[in-house]
Write a protein that holds these residues in place. Structure first.
Motif, short mmCIF file in Angstrom:
data_model
loop_
_atom_site.label_atom_id
_atom_site.label_comp_id
_atom_site.label_asym_id
_atom_site.label_seq_id
_atom_site.Cartn_x
_atom_site.Cartn_y
_atom_site.Cartn_z
N TRP A 29 -16.00 2.77 5.30
CA TRP A 29 -16.27 3.93 6.16
C TRP A 29 -17.52 3.70 7.00
N TYR A 30 -18.61 3.28 6.36
CA TYR A 30 -19.86 3.06 7.09
C TYR A 30 -19.74 1.87 8.05
N LEU A 31 -19.01 0.84 7.66
CA LEU A 31 -18.81 -0.30 8.55
C LEU A 31 -18.07 0.14 9.81
N LYS A 32 -17.00 0.92 9.64
CA LYS A 32 -16.22 1.37 10.80
C LYS A 32 -17.07 2.27 11.70
N LYS A 33 -17.81 3.18 11.10
CA LYS A 33 -18.65 4.08 11.88
C LYS A 33 -19.71 3.31 12.67
N THR A 34 -20.35 2.34 12.01
CA THR A 34 -21.43 1.59 12.66
C THR A 34 -20.88 0.70 13.78
N LEU A 35 -19.74 0.06 13.53
CA LEU A 35 -19.13 -0.79 14.54
C LEU A 35 -18.69 0.03 15.75
N ALA A 36 -18.06 1.17 15.51
CA ALA A 36 -17.60 2.03 16.62
C ALA A 36 -18.78 2.52 17.44
N ALA A 37 -19.86 2.91 16.78
CA ALA A 37 -21.04 3.39 17.50
C ALA A 37 -21.69 2.28 18.33
N ASP A 90 -10.67 7.61 8.00
CA ASP A 90 -10.88 8.70 8.95
C ASP A 90 -12.35 9.08 8.89
N LEU A 91 -13.08 8.86 9.98
CA LEU A 91 -14.51 9.12 9.98
C LEU A 91 -14.85 10.60 9.84
N ARG A 92 -13.84 11.46 9.94
CA ARG A 92 -14.06 12.90 9.75
C ARG A 92 -13.72 13.33 8.33
N SER A 93 -13.29 12.39 7.51
CA SER A 93 -12.75 12.72 6.18
C SER A 93 -13.77 12.46 5.07
N LEU A 137 -11.20 -3.26 0.78
CA LEU A 137 -11.98 -2.86 1.95
C LEU A 137 -11.52 -3.54 3.23
N ASN A 138 -10.84 -4.67 3.10
CA ASN A 138 -10.31 -5.35 4.29
C ASN A 138 -8.97 -4.77 4.71
N ARG A 139 -8.30 -4.07 3.81
CA ARG A 139 -6.99 -3.49 4.11
C ARG A 139 -7.07 -1.97 4.32
N SER A 140 -8.27 -1.45 4.49
CA SER A 140 -8.45 0.00 4.54
C SER A 140 -8.62 0.55 5.95
N TRP A 141 -8.68 -0.33 6.93
CA TRP A 141 -9.16 0.11 8.24
C TRP A 141 -8.41 1.30 8.83
N PRO A 142 -7.09 1.27 8.98
CA PRO A 142 -6.43 2.42 9.60
C PRO A 142 -6.43 3.68 8.74
N LEU A 143 -6.75 3.53 7.45
CA LEU A 143 -6.78 4.67 6.54
C LEU A 143 -8.13 5.37 6.55
#
Length: 413
Positions: free
Chosen positions: A282-290, A268-271, A260-266
């Protein structure tokens, strides 16, 4: 004749009761993990660490074990743990750095280190325990399980400064929880926005102890310092980023085998595939971006454990004001032996926003322009000292982490 039979039965019963209760091993509880167990001789056992592979069947990680011994009170029990061979970044790695583990507990709450020896010939970590209770727990480092995190968050949520929310679901449908700490009576507009993320790798339990220490400091109703910080900052803390892995005794990868720490660029919030394979990231990236879109995030601190003998702090970010903050933060964190970096590690700063080779969470700098600080707490004996980081010290480090972050931002003004 009957008298002789009676005497024989009494004698046989006495012999049965005189026999020692058999020693039993158990890892069938949250976080538990151990593989095959061989009886070498009386009270002498060889145990094989399970380990965990990634989604490709590679990068085996052996850095977790956690089991209970029952029926061993007052007996001298020798354990030799082996099967530490593994891979890191697709290269063979022998985990010799387990030399300073493990820890033991008679109540599964309070932990102490056990002297152990690493044998280069047998590639085994050997130690002896003499339990003072009917049961004793053995672990790689002090465990921190989701049920403890839930209790801490439930308690903290009673504070006016705290808000606990569910930002997503894990593979198994467990809640992904985050706590926001701030003074809601003060508008957020001019507050610093800080994130602290723990346990993207489930074995790194001491980072959750650090996170708990930070939470307990910030909700302390008697602390004027904490109240002052909450007036000027929004601090979001994730105690456990992979609850499934922590509950199942996993090590570095989620239940689908993804780091999960090496997944960031992979991610895709649309995927749908990204959401299916790595929902925790996925949820961490979405929540942080929002959150960043509403109120720009000043820095994300990504907490980890490692075994080099030194602690580590490095960053991805630029700008003179930020780098001045970062160097001040580094200096405030230094407090040997409780936190001790090496000279080589003190100037690890990446200003480039070019994507990295391994795609770690530091990609938030290249993707979102959010500055990222990696803080790695060493679990082994600190180089040149006899000091081990305990769970009590980790709790204190949580308070220190918040103080170092905030006072460094205050000096930046």
């Amino acid at each position: 004749m009957k008298s002789l039979q009676f005497l024989f039965l009494m004698f046989f019963s006495a012999l049965c009761f005189a026999q020692e209760e058999p020693i039993r091993f158990n890892s069938n509880f949250p976080g538990g993990a151990i593989g095959r167990i061989d009886l070498v001789s009386e009270n002498n056992y060889r145990l094989y660490v399970d380990g965990q592979y990634n989604q490709y069947g590679r990068n085996r990680q052996p850095t977790w074990f956690y089991f209970r011994i029952d029926g061993g009170k007052d007996r001298k029990i020798t354990l030799a743990l082996t099967n530490f061979d593994g891979e890191y970044n697709n290269r063979k790695a022998q985990q010799r750095l387990v030399r300073d583990c493990p820890v033991c507990s008679t109540d599964n709450i309070h932990w102490e280190h056990i002297p152990a020896q690493w044998d280069e010939n047998t590639l085994a970590l050997t130690f002896t325990v003499v339990p003072k209770a009917d049961s004793v727990w053995i672990a790689y480092i002090p465990p921190y399980l989701p049920d403890r995190a839930d209790k801490v968050l439930e308690e903290a949520n009673r504070s006016d400064r705290a808000l606990v929310e569910v930002y997503g679901k894990s593979i198994k449908g467990n809640d992904l929880k985050m706590i926001t700490l701030t003074d809601p009576a003060i508008p957020d507009k001019d507050k610093k926005h800080i994130w602290i993320v723990s346990r993207l790798h489930s074995w790194e339990s001491l980072t959750s102890w650090v996170g708990e220490g930070a939470i307990r400091f910030l909700i302390d109703p008697k602390s004027e310092e904490a109240a002052g910080i909450c007036k000027k900052a929004i601090i979001r803390i994730i105690l456990i980023g992979d609850p499934d892995g922590c509950d199942r005794g996993m090590i570095r990868f989620n239940l689908n085998g993804y780091d999960l720490n090496r997944s960031w660029p992979l991610i895709d919030l649309r995927s749908k595939a990204s959401l299916r394979d790595r929902p925790e990231a996925w949820y961490l990236k979405k929540t942080l971006a929002a959150a960043n879109a509403v109120h720009p995030v000043d820095v994300v601190l990504n907490l980890h454990n490692h075994q080099t003998g030194f602690d580590l702090i490095e960053t991805d970010g630029d700008g003179e004001d930020y780098l001045r903050w970062f160097r001040s933060f580094q200096k405030k964190m230094e407090d040997p032996p409780y936190f001790k970096t090496s000279v080589k590690q003190r100037e690890r700063i990446c200003k480039s926003r070019e994507p990295k080779k391994f795609g770690s969470m530091d990609e938030i700098w290249s993707e979102l322009g959010i500055r990222h600080v990696l803080v790695e707490y060493n679990i082994n004996r600190k180089e040149g000292t006899d000091y081990f980081l305990t769970e009590k010290d980790a709790l204190q480090n949580g308070k220190k982490l918040i103080q170092a972050i905030f006072t460094s931002f205050e000096e930046e003004k």
